[in-house]
Design a protein around this motif. Structure first.
Motif, short mmCIF file in Angstrom:
data_model
loop_
_atom_site.label_atom_id
_atom_site.label_comp_id
_atom_site.label_asym_id
_atom_site.label_seq_id
_atom_site.Cartn_x
_atom_site.Cartn_y
_atom_site.Cartn_z
N ASP A 380 0.76 -1.23 -0.01
CA ASP A 380 -0.10 -0.04 -0.07
C ASP A 380 0.79 1.08 0.18
O ASP A 380 1.85 1.41 0.87
N PRO A 381 0.65 2.35 -1.10
CA PRO A 381 1.47 3.49 -1.10
C PRO A 381 1.08 4.16 0.28
O PRO A 381 2.04 5.36 0.23
N ASP A 382 0.40 3.99 1.24
CA ASP A 382 0.10 4.98 2.11
C ASP A 382 1.38 5.00 3.20
O ASP A 382 1.73 3.72 3.75
N GLY A 383 1.95 6.08 3.54
CA GLY A 383 3.12 6.05 4.58
C GLY A 383 4.44 5.43 3.78
O GLY A 383 5.30 5.20 4.50
N MET A 384 4.40 5.78 2.53
CA MET A 384 5.68 5.44 1.63
C MET A 384 6.90 6.20 2.33
O MET A 384 7.83 5.63 2.51
N ASP A 385 6.70 7.43 2.62
CA ASP A 385 8.02 8.33 2.97
C ASP A 385 8.33 7.50 4.19
O ASP A 385 9.93 7.72 4.51
N GLY A 386 7.62 7.09 5.35
CA GLY A 386 7.83 6.67 6.42
C GLY A 386 8.64 5.39 6.30
O GLY A 386 9.94 4.98 6.93
N VAL A 387 8.34 4.43 4.95
CA VAL A 387 9.03 3.40 4.74
C VAL A 387 10.65 3.67 4.34
O VAL A 387 11.48 3.04 4.68
N LYS A 388 10.42 4.72 3.52
CA LYS A 388 11.79 5.01 2.83
C LYS A 388 12.72 5.43 4.22
O LYS A 388 13.95 4.90 4.21
N SER A 389 12.20 6.15 5.20
CA SER A 389 13.21 6.73 6.27
C SER A 389 13.79 5.55 7.07
O SER A 389 14.70 5.38 7.41
N ASP A 390 12.44 4.54 7.49
CA ASP A 390 13.02 3.30 7.93
C ASP A 390 14.27 2.57 7.45
O ASP A 390 15.30 2.02 8.30
N VAL A 391 14.11 2.40 5.81
CA VAL A 391 15.39 1.73 5.18
C VAL A 391 16.43 2.48 5.25
O VAL A 391 17.60 1.82 5.38
#
Length: 430
Positions: A380-391
């Motif tokens: 799901d694209p929702d919260g994609m910026d947060g996923v990028k930051s975690d990685v």
């Protein structure tokens, strides 16, 4: 006018009688008792738990009666005083008590009726109108008032406009539109519960039902008061041109909204990017769509912009989204080790799609170091910026642990045929 003069003479004779002051005193005393009793009832009754186990209509009735306790108590006192006066003296000597009792009962009935209406403005209009009609009827002046309102008229073609006709038309329109709102809300609730219809079709059906019911309600209301719709053709010619020019954008947005609902390019719940605005579509209205940014803001974007401008719909056919993270390392690092670390970190993220393995490739031998591109899928694209930051944070920790350095800009200054001034300081990032 004769009826008005007769009414004034009756009022003058009533005021000159000593029984008028006796009735007026009884009314004041009853009002004081009602006010004190109302205060006592409200202080002893817990409204939050009142009749909690009773059926909803009965519970609603009881609560309204508690809030209107002063009016009910005053009406009861007036009825009792009127009955006593009828048995002890002439009926004409208790006329004021009868009027007060009827007015109180009328107000109580209006309060019960308007308690089911949620719109505050409509409640005030209905209350004032009903109270005026009830008061005029009780004092016997309703007929003369109707005659006065119907005596002044403006004739336009076959249409005779009077204050009475306008009041009737407004009253019927309010009632018709209120019933239309109830019917459309009921239809909307039933349509939204249907799992066989897509969100776009649900919104389209709701809009069509609302518009159709509104047209029918206005037509019925105007016909009920005797207004021939063909008589309004006098206004449509001149007003139509002005309205058409003034409402071009509104009509364009309305038609664009219907197009969006039919072609299903966007629908409630989609994650979209329109220009510099990104968010999830929370509602589709007649004139605009509402895009919730996720930080408390909502962008109201006209429907026409969605038809004529570029729109990125992240969830048009599939919610699976490819996340791309570009990064770089210096030339001392082993590129194979870097790719393996990045792929393992992306695969370990809880939102990464398990059926699609992450991929990390070396894209360029740049001047400052090697450049890589890490790609992986999320559901799901929702919260994609947060996923990028975690990685990226996990990559930073892994690079620190393995001794891999991230390149940074380095500037080298060479001076030929001279020397730098003493006061010049050159700083190179460490």
């Amino acid at each position: 006018m004769e009826s008005v003069l007769t009414a004034l003479r009756s009022v003058g004779a009533e005021v000159a009688s000593p029984w008028f002051y006796l009735q007026f005193g009884l009314i004041l005393a009853a009002a004081g008792i009602a006010w004190a009793a109302d205060a006592a009832i409200r202080s002893r009754v817990d409204m939050s738990s009142l009749a909690m186990r009773w059926p909803l209509p009965l519970r609603h009735f009881v609560r309204v009666m508690v809030f209107s306790a002063s009016t009910a108590i005053f009406a009861i006192q007036m009825i009792v005083a009127r009955a006593i006066m009828l048995h002890t003296t002439w009926p004409s000597r208790s006329y004021l008590l009868e009027v007060s009792a009827k007015l109180a009962l009328a107000w109580l009935a209006i309060r019960l009726i308007t308690s089911v209406i949620r719109n505050a403005f409509i409640v005030r209009v209905v209350s004032l109108s009903a109270w005026t009609v009830a008061a005029l009827s009780i004092i016997g002046q309703f007929g003369p008032a109707v005659e006065i309102l119907d005596s002044y008229a403006v004739v336009i073609g076959d249409l005779r406009l009077t204050p009475l006709l306008l009041i009737k038309a407004c009253a019927l329109l309010i009632v018709a539109l209120w019933l239309t709102s109830i019917a459309s809300n009921f239809a909307e609730s039933r349509i939204n519960r249907s799992s066989d219809l897509t969100p776009s079709i649900q919104v389209l059906l709701v809009k069509m039902i609302r518009m159709g019911l509104m047209v029918v309600a206005i037509t019925i209301a105007l016909s009920a008061v005797g207004i021939n719709l063909s008589a309004l053709a006098v206004f449509t010619g001149a007003a139509g041109v002005g309205i058409g020019l003034g409402l071009q954008k509104i009509v364009a947005n309305f038609i664009s909204g219907l197009i969006l609902l039919v072609d299903k390019s966007v629908k409630p719940g989609d994650l979209v990017t329109i220009g510099d605005n990104s968010g999830r579509i929370s509602a589709m209205k007649t004139r605009y769509i509402s895009v919730a940014a996720g930080d408390g803001r909502e962008f109201l974007i006209p429907n026409e912009d969605l038809v004529t401008q570029k729109v990125v719909n992240w969830t048009y056919t599939d919610k699976n989204t490819l996340v791309k993270i570009p990064f770089g390392t210096n030339y001392d690092a082993d590129p194979r080790l870097v790719c393996k670390l990045a792929s393992d970190i992306a695969a370990a993220h809880p939102r990464a799609t398990k059926g699609k393995n992450p991929n990390c490739i070396l894209t360029e031998f740049a001047e400052a170091g090697m450049k890589f591109s890490l790609t992986f899928w999320i559901a799901d694209p929702d919260g994609m910026d947060g996923v990028k930051s975690d990685v990226m944070l996990a990559l930073w920790d892994a690079f620190k642990r393995e001794g891999i350095r991230v390149p940074y800009p380095v500037r080298e200054i060479r001076v030929r045929g001279g020397a730098l001034p003493v006061e010049t300081v050159v700083e190179v990032p460490s």
